[in-house]
Write a protein that holds these residues in place. Structure first.
Motif, PDB file in Angstrom:
ATOM      1  N   ILE A 107      40.876  33.859  56.762  1.00 58.15           N
ATOM      2  CA  ILE A 107      42.038  34.718  56.981  1.00 58.15           C
ATOM      3  C   ILE A 107      41.688  35.913  57.874  1.00 58.15           C
ATOM      4  CG2 ILE A 107      43.744  36.232  55.884  1.00 58.15           C
ATOM      5  CD1 ILE A 107      43.721  34.314  53.484  1.00 58.15           C
ATOM      6  N   VAL A 115      42.464  31.634  43.144  1.00 58.23           N
ATOM      7  CA  VAL A 115      43.179  32.121  44.326  1.00 58.23           C
ATOM      8  C   VAL A 115      44.619  31.623  44.248  1.00 58.23           C
ATOM      9  CG1 VAL A 115      43.243  32.155  46.841  1.00 58.23           C
ATOM     10  CG2 VAL A 115      41.040  32.010  45.650  1.00 58.23           C
ATOM     11  N   HIS A 150      49.991  31.210  47.228  1.00 59.07           N
ATOM     12  CA  HIS A 150      50.550  31.897  48.398  1.00 59.07           C
ATOM     13  C   HIS A 150      49.457  32.508  49.280  1.00 59.07           C
ATOM     14  CE1 HIS A 150      50.368  35.304  45.532  1.00 59.07           C
ATOM     15  NE2 HIS A 150      50.191  36.053  46.610  1.00 59.07           N
ATOM     16  N   VAL A 151      48.281  32.803  48.700  1.00 62.21           N
ATOM     17  CA  VAL A 151      47.155  33.292  49.498  1.00 62.21           C
ATOM     18  C   VAL A 151      46.516  32.104  50.231  1.00 62.21           C
ATOM     19  CG1 VAL A 151      44.924  34.480  49.462  1.00 62.21           C
ATOM     20  CG2 VAL A 151      46.764  35.255  47.951  1.00 62.21           C
ATOM     21  N   LEU A 169      48.040  31.117  53.484  1.00 65.23           N
ATOM     22  CA  LEU A 169      47.791  31.957  54.659  1.00 65.23           C
ATOM     23  C   LEU A 169      46.675  31.387  55.549  1.00 65.23           C
ATOM     24  CD1 LEU A 169      47.849  35.468  52.928  1.00 65.23           C
ATOM     25  CD2 LEU A 169      49.651  34.466  54.340  1.00 65.23           C
ATOM     26  N   CYS A 211      40.522  39.839  50.956  1.00 67.46           N
ATOM     27  CA  CYS A 211      41.806  39.188  51.262  1.00 67.46           C
ATOM     28  C   CYS A 211      42.498  38.710  49.993  1.00 67.46           C
ATOM     29  CB  CYS A 211      41.607  38.029  52.234  1.00 67.46           C
ATOM     30  SG  CYS A 211      41.357  38.575  53.944  1.00 67.46           S
ATOM     31  N   ILE A 212      41.728  38.195  49.022  1.00 64.43           N
ATOM     32  CA  ILE A 212      42.327  37.743  47.776  1.00 64.43           C
ATOM     33  C   ILE A 212      43.024  38.930  47.084  1.00 64.43           C
ATOM     34  CG2 ILE A 212      41.846  36.875  45.443  1.00 64.43           C
ATOM     35  CD1 ILE A 212      39.537  35.239  46.745  1.00 64.43           C
ATOM     36  N   TYR A 229      46.233  40.331  49.217  1.00 65.09           N
ATOM     37  CA  TYR A 229      47.445  39.512  49.229  1.00 65.09           C
ATOM     38  C   TYR A 229      47.903  39.068  47.844  1.00 65.09           C
ATOM     39  CZ  TYR A 229      46.646  39.431  54.236  1.00 65.09           C
ATOM     40  OH  TYR A 229      46.457  39.797  55.534  1.00 65.09           O
ATOM     41  N   GLN A 230      47.297  39.627  46.779  1.00 62.06           N
ATOM     42  CA  GLN A 230      47.689  39.259  45.396  1.00 62.06           C
ATOM     43  C   GLN A 230      49.168  39.491  45.172  1.00 62.06           C
ATOM     44  OE1 GLN A 230      46.316  37.562  43.087  1.00 62.06           O
ATOM     45  NE2 GLN A 230      44.213  38.135  42.794  1.00 62.06           N
TER      46      GLN A 230
END
Length: 60
Positions: A12, A33, A36-37, A40, A55-56, A59-60
Motif C-alpha cells: 500500500i 487485517v 476493506h484494508v 486497498l 497502514c493497518i 485504515y482501520q
C-alpha cells in the motif's frame, strides 16, 4: 527463509513492512487485517507481501 526484497515492502505505502514471514514470532501472525484494508492492495501485489502495521492502523 530469506525474503525477496519485494516481500519486505508494504504493497500500500511502499515502505518496509517489518515482516519476518515464515518465522513463528512475526507480528503478522497475530494480526487480523480487515477486508476493506486488503481491498486497498493493487491486484498485481495481492498475496505477495504483508501490509505494514502503520497502514493497518491508519485504515482501520
Amino acid at each position: 527463509m530469506n525474503l525477496k526484497e519485494s516481500e519486505k515492502i508494504c504493497p500500500i505505502c511502499g515502505k518496509d513492512n517489518n515482516c519476518q514471514h515464515g518465522q513463528d514470532n512475526c507480528w503478522c501472525n497475530s494480526v487480523k487485517v480487515p477486508k476493506h484494508v486488503l481491498d486497498l492492495v493493487p491486484e498485481d501485489k495481492k498475496g505477495k507481501a504483508c501490509i505494514c502495521k502503520t497502514c493497518i492502523e491508519k485504515y482501520q
